[in-house]
Design an enzyme around this catalytic site. Structure first.
Site, short mmCIF file in Angstrom:
data_model
loop_
_atom_site.label_atom_id
_atom_site.label_comp_id
_atom_site.label_asym_id
_atom_site.label_seq_id
_atom_site.Cartn_x
_atom_site.Cartn_y
_atom_site.Cartn_z
N PRO A 305 0.68 -1.10 -0.04
CA PRO A 305 -0.07 0.10 -0.07
C PRO A 305 0.97 1.24 0.07
O PRO A 305 1.90 1.29 0.76
CB PRO A 305 -0.74 -0.02 1.43
N CYS A 375 -1.77 28.94 -15.62
CA CYS A 375 -2.26 29.37 -16.88
C CYS A 375 -2.99 28.52 -17.69
O CYS A 375 -2.50 28.00 -18.98
CB CYS A 375 -1.29 30.07 -17.79
N1 LLP Z 1 2.79 -1.37 -6.10
C1 LLP Z 1 3.14 -1.09 -7.25
C2 LLP Z 1 3.96 -1.99 -8.21
C3 LLP Z 1 2.44 -0.03 -7.91
O1 LLP Z 1 2.68 0.32 -9.14
C4 LLP Z 1 1.76 1.20 -7.01
C5 LLP Z 1 1.17 2.23 -7.77
C6 LLP Z 1 1.70 0.60 -5.55
C7 LLP Z 1 2.17 -0.63 -5.19
C8 LLP Z 1 0.95 1.47 -4.68
O2 LLP Z 1 -0.39 1.92 -5.22
P1 LLP Z 1 -1.43 2.49 -4.16
O3 LLP Z 1 -1.60 1.57 -3.09
O4 LLP Z 1 -0.61 3.72 -3.63
O5 LLP Z 1 -2.52 2.77 -4.79
N2 LLP Z 1 -0.67 8.70 -9.69
C9 LLP Z 1 -1.90 7.88 -9.34
C10 LLP Z 1 -1.42 6.46 -8.74
C11 LLP Z 1 -0.41 5.72 -9.59
C12 LLP Z 1 -0.05 4.32 -9.07
C13 LLP Z 1 0.85 3.64 -9.44
N3 LLP Z 1 1.40 2.43 -8.79
C14 LLP Z 1 -2.67 8.39 -8.59
O6 LLP Z 1 -2.36 9.99 -8.13
O7 LLP Z 1 -3.95 8.05 -8.39
#
Ligand code: LLP
Length: 447
Positions: A305, A375
């Site tokens: 997470p 902008c």
């Molecule tokens: N593990 C891997 C291999 C990942 O690619 C990611 C996120 C995570 C764990 C963690 O995911 P989380 O638990 O934080 O959802 N910029 C986007 C999120 C991109 C996530 C990419 N990978 C946003 O702001 O929603």
């Protein structure tokens, strides 16, 4: 000016507005002046001291989330996904709480190492890891590398001198129906190897043939903002079956199953979030059933997470620059930040709340769109939010649930430096990252 502002003592007889702790950190309160406090510090005071926009981070909330994961998965491994938010202090808190760390670049690796994180507890990810970064990771002694392509197997085999533990990233063909930008569990996307494909078979065979690489298990990451735990149960069933196939074909017993991250949080009151109790239950049941069906020994489960550890710990502060009422159109509250410090609205259509933080809002409300200073017409932070009708330039707006993918996604568009990151805890503040200045921007410009 309201009576309450002239006579703050009148406030003691008034009920405090409710703070929704599914969206705000648990230690969010209103003080006797009607101002919002986080970790015992008034947000308005932070804005005065450090300027705006500013990211505020509640250390206690991050530690609380780490403990919740460890409590619900006592036998599993929790690997914090650093891409959500990483500074040396954050890495230190995570390590102190007994979590491992997932990094996806040489830069994140450098921060983790500078924070003193044990390299053996670092997992390296990435769909296109540059050779130099693989080299740095191997030299630092990272615990595991998650292989994402056939090329990487060749590069790693040439690089490692001691045996290196690796996981293979598979896409299990599970569609979590998320935004296309963050959908990673299906076959037709750039990450990993599709389960059941000839490429997957080739990757497994090639890794097993390399004496320097020790294949310890599989990895998958299904997507983002997943609130239905059943998707993770399905991933367990599919990947344990593949582990059994590997044992049957090569005699190798894989012992680790990394289910990635993607656990949903509530950005606004009423949004669905992933329930950790249910997730633990469903993963356990799926493991029991899949291992029994395949007569396979239980692998150790790893969860990654990012957002669910840090999102709710963060609040962004803005100062109102102007309130603009468009005749026959919307009312815009324009603040001194925007898409540079929160590109998630423009990128994914994310929705946020915004509240006035420097006073207890009394009197009539209006519906307004909070927009940024940059902008672009699409530089919107929160459409259609309820704000006090008498909102004035100079007042402080707070946007909750901005701890994940805000600081780490920020840019310097329009030549505006990135905001500082200030930690709060038990009435104390601690700047973790200072504001980026025009001098910082000029220092990279070689003329
Ligand atoms: N593990 C891997 C291999 C990942 O690619 C990611 C996120 C995570 C764990 C963690 O995911 P989380 O638990 O934080 O959802 N910029 C986007 C999120 C991109 C996530 C990419 N990978 C946003 O702001 O929603």
């Amino acid at each position: 000016m309201t009576l309450l502002e002239i006579f703050p003592s009148l406030r003691s007889g008034m009920p405090s507005p409710r703070v929704d702790t599914t969206v705000w950190p648990c230690e969010t309160h209103y003080d006797e002046l009607g101002r919002i406090t986080l970790g015992g510090v008034a947000l308005a005071d932070l804005a005065d001291q450090y300027g705006t926009p500013a990211y505020v981070l509640d250390e206690t909330e991050i530690r609380r989330r780490c403990r919740a994961y460890r409590k619900h998965f006592p036998e599993g491994e929790i690997v914090y996904a650093a891409k959500a938010l990483l500074t040396k202090a954050v890495a230190g808190w995570i390590a102190e709480e007994g979590l491992s760390l997932d990094v996806c670049s040489g830069g994140e690796l450098a921060v983790a190492l500078a924070a003193g994180v044990d390299p053996a507890r670092i997992v390296l990810h990435g769909s296109g890891k540059p050779f130099a970064e693989l080299e740095a990771a191997v030299a630092a002694g990272v615990g595991r590398i998650v292989i994402d392509s056939l090329t990487e197997i060749t590069l790693l085999s040439a690089l490692v001198s001691r045996r290196q533990q690796v996981l293979l990233r598979l896409s299990p063909g599970i569609d979590v129906h998320g935004h296309p930008a963050v959908k990673t569990g299906v076959a037709d996307q750039k990450f990993g190897f599709p389960l059941g494909s000839a490429q997957t078979a080739e990757a497994i065979e090639r890794v097993l043939r390399q004496p320097a690489l020790e294949l310890v298990g599989f990895h998958c990451h299904l997507g983002s903002q997943i609130h239905d735990p059943d998707f993770y149960g399905e991933a367990v069933r599919r990947l344990v079956a593949e582990m059994a196939r590997v044992r049957a074909e090569y005699g190798t017993v894989l012992t680790q199953l990394d289910l990635g991250g993607g656990h949903a949080v509530a950005y606004r009151s009423g949004d669905a979030e992933l329930n950790l109790y249910e997730l633990a239950d469903i993963v356990e049941d799926a493991l029991d059933a899949a291992c029994a069906r395949n007569r396979f020994p239980r692998p150790r489960i790893t969860l990654e997470p990012g957002r669910a550890i840090v999102a709710r710990a963060g609040v962004t502060l803005y100062r109102v620059m102007t309130v603009k009422r468009i005749e026959g159109g919307r009312t815009f509250v324009i603040v001194d930040g925007g898409m540079n410090d929160n590109p998630r609205v423009a990128l994914y259509g994310a929705r946020y709340d915004a509240v006035v933080a420097n006073r207890h809002p009394t009197g009539p409300f209006m519906t307004a769109t909070v927009a940024g200073r940059y902008c672009e017409a699409g530089d919107i932070l929160a459409p259609d939010v309820r704000l006090p009708a008498g909102l004035r330039p100079g007042e402080i707006l707070a946007v909750p649930c901005t701890g994940a993918y805000h600081h780490s996604l920020a840019s310097t568009y329009n030549g505006v430096g990135r905001p500082p990151l200030i930690a709060v805890r038990e009435g104390h503040t601690r700047p973790l990252v200072r504001r980026e200045t025009p001098a910082d921007l000029l220092s990279r410009d070689l003329g």
